[in-house]
Motif scaffolding. Structure first.
Motif, PDB file in Angstrom:
ATOM      1  N   GLY A  52     -28.619  -7.815  -1.443  1.00 33.62           N
ATOM      2  CA  GLY A  52     -28.335  -8.081  -0.038  1.00 33.62           C
ATOM      3  C   GLY A  52     -27.047  -7.452   0.456  1.00 33.62           C
ATOM      4  O   GLY A  52     -26.815  -7.353   1.663  1.00 33.62           O
ATOM      5  N   ILE A  53     -26.215  -7.008  -0.477  1.00 30.92           N
ATOM      6  CA  ILE A  53     -24.959  -6.355  -0.107  1.00 30.92           C
ATOM      7  C   ILE A  53     -25.043  -4.850  -0.388  1.00 30.92           C
ATOM      8  O   ILE A  53     -24.706  -4.032   0.467  1.00 30.92           O
ATOM      9  N   THR A  54     -25.498  -4.496  -1.584  1.00 30.93           N
ATOM     10  CA  THR A  54     -25.656  -3.085  -1.947  1.00 30.93           C
ATOM     11  C   THR A  54     -27.139  -2.716  -1.959  1.00 30.93           C
ATOM     12  O   THR A  54     -28.013  -3.587  -2.039  1.00 30.93           O
ATOM     13  N   LYS A  55     -27.400  -1.418  -1.900  1.00 35.23           N
ATOM     14  CA  LYS A  55     -28.786  -0.944  -1.854  1.00 35.23           C
ATOM     15  C   LYS A  55     -29.543  -1.288  -3.126  1.00 35.23           C
ATOM     16  O   LYS A  55     -30.751  -1.495  -3.109  1.00 35.23           O
ATOM     17  N   GLN A  56     -28.836  -1.297  -4.253  1.00 38.47           N
ATOM     18  CA  GLN A  56     -29.475  -1.600  -5.531  1.00 38.47           C
ATOM     19  C   GLN A  56     -28.888  -2.863  -6.142  1.00 38.47           C
ATOM     20  O   GLN A  56     -27.728  -3.200  -5.914  1.00 38.47           O
ATOM     21  N   THR A  57     -29.721  -3.553  -6.927  1.00 40.71           N
ATOM     22  CA  THR A  57     -29.239  -4.703  -7.690  1.00 40.71           C
ATOM     23  C   THR A  57     -29.033  -4.337  -9.154  1.00 40.71           C
ATOM     24  O   THR A  57     -28.296  -5.009  -9.867  1.00 40.71           O
ATOM     25  N   HIS A  58     -29.691  -3.279  -9.607  1.00 40.57           N
ATOM     26  CA  HIS A  58     -29.544  -2.828 -10.980  1.00 40.57           C
ATOM     27  C   HIS A  58     -29.935  -1.354 -11.067  1.00 40.57           C
ATOM     28  O   HIS A  58     -30.571  -0.816 -10.161  1.00 40.57           O
ATOM     29  N   ILE A  59     -29.530  -0.724 -12.148  1.00 42.45           N
ATOM     30  CA  ILE A  59     -29.837   0.688 -12.366  1.00 42.45           C
ATOM     31  C   ILE A  59     -31.296   0.843 -12.802  1.00 42.45           C
ATOM     32  O   ILE A  59     -31.818   0.027 -13.562  1.00 42.45           O
ATOM     33  N   LYS A  60     -31.936   1.911 -12.314  1.00 42.97           N
ATOM     34  CA  LYS A  60     -33.340   2.168 -12.637  1.00 42.97           C
ATOM     35  C   LYS A  60     -33.499   3.500 -13.368  1.00 42.97           C
ATOM     36  O   LYS A  60     -32.642   4.386 -13.278  1.00 42.97           O
ATOM     37  N   LYS A  61     -34.603   3.630 -14.079  1.00 39.94           N
ATOM     38  CA  LYS A  61     -34.926   4.875 -14.765  1.00 39.94           C
ATOM     39  C   LYS A  61     -34.963   6.025 -13.766  1.00 39.94           C
ATOM     40  O   LYS A  61     -35.546   5.909 -12.683  1.00 39.94           O
ATOM     41  N   GLY A  62     -34.323   7.145 -14.114  1.00 40.19           N
ATOM     42  CA  GLY A  62     -34.311   8.310 -13.247  1.00 40.19           C
ATOM     43  C   GLY A  62     -33.151   8.369 -12.274  1.00 40.19           C
ATOM     44  O   GLY A  62     -32.929   9.397 -11.631  1.00 40.19           O
ATOM     45  N   ASP A  63     -32.396   7.277 -12.151  1.00 36.78           N
ATOM     46  CA  ASP A  63     -31.217   7.290 -11.278  1.00 36.78           C
ATOM     47  C   ASP A  63     -30.215   8.329 -11.766  1.00 36.78           C
ATOM     48  O   ASP A  63     -30.084   8.583 -12.972  1.00 36.78           O
ATOM     49  N   THR A  64     -29.497   8.916 -10.825  1.00 34.97           N
ATOM     50  CA  THR A  64     -28.385   9.796 -11.174  1.00 34.97           C
ATOM     51  C   THR A  64     -27.107   9.196 -10.604  1.00 34.97           C
ATOM     52  O   THR A  64     -27.044   8.859  -9.428  1.00 34.97           O
ATOM     53  N   LEU A  65     -26.119   9.032 -11.458  1.00 30.27           N
ATOM     54  CA  LEU A  65     -24.871   8.385 -11.085  1.00 30.27           C
ATOM     55  C   LEU A  65     -23.773   9.439 -10.973  1.00 30.27           C
ATOM     56  O   LEU A  65     -23.443  10.100 -11.968  1.00 30.27           O
ATOM     57  N   PRO A  66     -23.214   9.637  -9.786  1.00 33.08           N
ATOM     58  CA  PRO A  66     -22.161  10.647  -9.623  1.00 33.08           C
ATOM     59  C   PRO A  66     -20.861  10.225 -10.287  1.00 33.08           C
ATOM     60  O   PRO A  66     -20.474   9.060 -10.235  1.00 33.08           O
ATOM     61  N   ILE A  67     -20.225  11.185 -10.948  1.00 37.10           N
ATOM     62  CA  ILE A  67     -18.929  10.932 -11.573  1.00 37.10           C
ATOM     63  C   ILE A  67     -17.934  11.984 -11.093  1.00 37.10           C
ATOM     64  O   ILE A  67     -18.301  13.102 -10.750  1.00 37.10           O
ATOM     65  N   LYS A  68     -16.669  11.614 -11.077  1.00 34.57           N
ATOM     66  CA  LYS A  68     -15.624  12.502 -10.581  1.00 34.57           C
ATOM     67  C   LYS A  68     -15.219  13.528 -11.632  1.00 34.57           C
ATOM     68  O   LYS A  68     -14.897  14.673 -11.325  1.00 34.57           O
ATOM     69  N   SER A  69     -15.251  13.125 -12.888  1.00 34.68           N
ATOM     70  CA  SER A  69     -14.690  13.930 -13.971  1.00 34.68           C
ATOM     71  C   SER A  69     -15.503  15.190 -14.252  1.00 34.68           C
ATOM     72  O   SER A  69     -16.726  15.195 -14.193  1.00 34.68           O
ATOM     73  N   ASN A  70     -14.803  16.282 -14.552  1.00 33.96           N
ATOM     74  CA  ASN A  70     -15.439  17.497 -15.038  1.00 33.96           C
ATOM     75  C   ASN A  70     -14.469  18.165 -16.006  1.00 33.96           C
ATOM     76  O   ASN A  70     -13.788  19.129 -15.674  1.00 33.96           O
ATOM     77  N   VAL A  71     -14.380  17.628 -17.211  1.00 34.16           N
ATOM     78  CA  VAL A  71     -13.421  18.088 -18.206  1.00 34.16           C
ATOM     79  C   VAL A  71     -13.849  19.453 -18.742  1.00 34.16           C
ATOM     80  O   VAL A  71     -14.988  19.626 -19.179  1.00 34.16           O
ATOM     81  N   LYS A  72     -12.937  20.427 -18.703  1.00 31.79           N
ATOM     82  CA  LYS A  72     -13.267  21.776 -19.157  1.00 31.79           C
ATOM     83  C   LYS A  72     -12.789  22.045 -20.585  1.00 31.79           C
ATOM     84  O   LYS A  72     -13.244  22.964 -21.236  1.00 31.79           O
TER      85      LYS A  72
END
Length: 285
Positions: free
Chosen positions: A133-153
């Protein structure tokens, strides 16, 4: 990005929670075990409130499309990176294309997967914590892609590992305060509440843990009053409910005890059949 290959039993995104909105009925939410949450972020030198993945009972798998650093804290679900066992409470380099898998439970109920820089999802009411009721999802689902800030070279070498006192997860005696309605219990009821060993029932979740053993309840019905995580309610049937991070903001059951944040962390790592015994620390003022 992190791709969810297997989502597990109940996997969510959590930070420290959503504060200041109880007046409109919004629960706090946030990581169930804040000690483990904070430790994971500290090891990666993230901001204290950086969003992490909270995994309940393991059985999940993630694929990394960027090279980054991760840290796993809390429960032990036999984590492996590309098939090789990885340690808890340490900074782990994760190459692009790597697969992280959580399997068999060794101890605990919830593990925390932190990524360098945190999970970059939308903030809603000052928090990224999932809640229905607050966020679009209540839990993570198969196939979801989660954006992350890090890109360690470039990988840096680190063998550092933080020691953690996991004996806390086995602790039976837990300190608490008297709740507002504690004094309405008879002396006999108070003694029983504070000497009896209670077991965690199968009815437990981020909202609350119901305990199996009943306590006689003859307290008259009462108006709904404010509750918060750690409030222990006594139901008309005599069952005790320990309210957890996703609990409602008001309730009509007697509030017989109040647990501290540290004790909530301990309860959050307990599973069905494990025991607790309440010990009064001091009366609430």
């Amino acid at each position: 990005m992190i791709k969810v290959i297997k989502p597990g039993i109940y996997t969510t995104i959590q930070d420290l929670g959503r504060f200041g909105f109880s007046h409109i009925g919004v629960p706090v939410s946030g990581a169930m075990d804040t000690n483990a949450f904070k430790l994971a972020n500290a090891i990666l030198q993230n901001e204290e409130n950086a969003a992490v993945i909270e995994i309940t009972f393991g059985n999940c798998e993630f694929e990394f499309s960027k090279s980054t650093y991760i840290c796993i804290t809390g429960a032990d679900f036999s984590a492996t990176l590309n098939g090789i066992t990885v340690s808890l409470n340490s900074k782990i380099y994760t190459e692009k294309g790597s697969t992280l898998t959580f399997g068999k439970r060794i101890f605990g109920a919830r593990t925390y997967l932190a990524i360098s820089g945190g999970i970059e999802i939308a903030t809603v009411l000052k928090s990224k914590s999932f809640y229905k009721g607050i966020t679009k999802q209540t839990h993570i689902k198969k196939g979801d892609t989660l954006p992350i800030k890090s890109n360690v070279k470039r990988k840096t070498i680190s063998n550092a590992k933080v020691k953690f006192d996991y004996s806390l997860y086995d602790k039976t005696d837990i300190e608490c305060f008297q709740g507002p309605e504690f004094s309405l219990l008879s002396i006999k009821q108070q003694q029983e509440l504070l000497t009896k060993i209670f077991t965690i029932s199968s009815n437990n979740s981020r909202m609350g843990y119901i305990l199996n053993e009943p306590l006689i309840n003859n307290i008259p019905s009462m108006l709904s009053s404010g509750v918060l995580p750690g409030t222990v309610q006594l139901t008309p049937s005599g069952k005790l409910i320990i309210l957890m991070r996703d609990c409602q903001v008001t309730g009509g059951y007697p509030r017989v005890l109040q647990l501290t944040d540290e004790v909530i962390n301990i309860i959050a790592q307990k599973v069905t059949g494990e025991e607790v015994r309440f010990k009064i620390k001091m009366p609430l003022c």
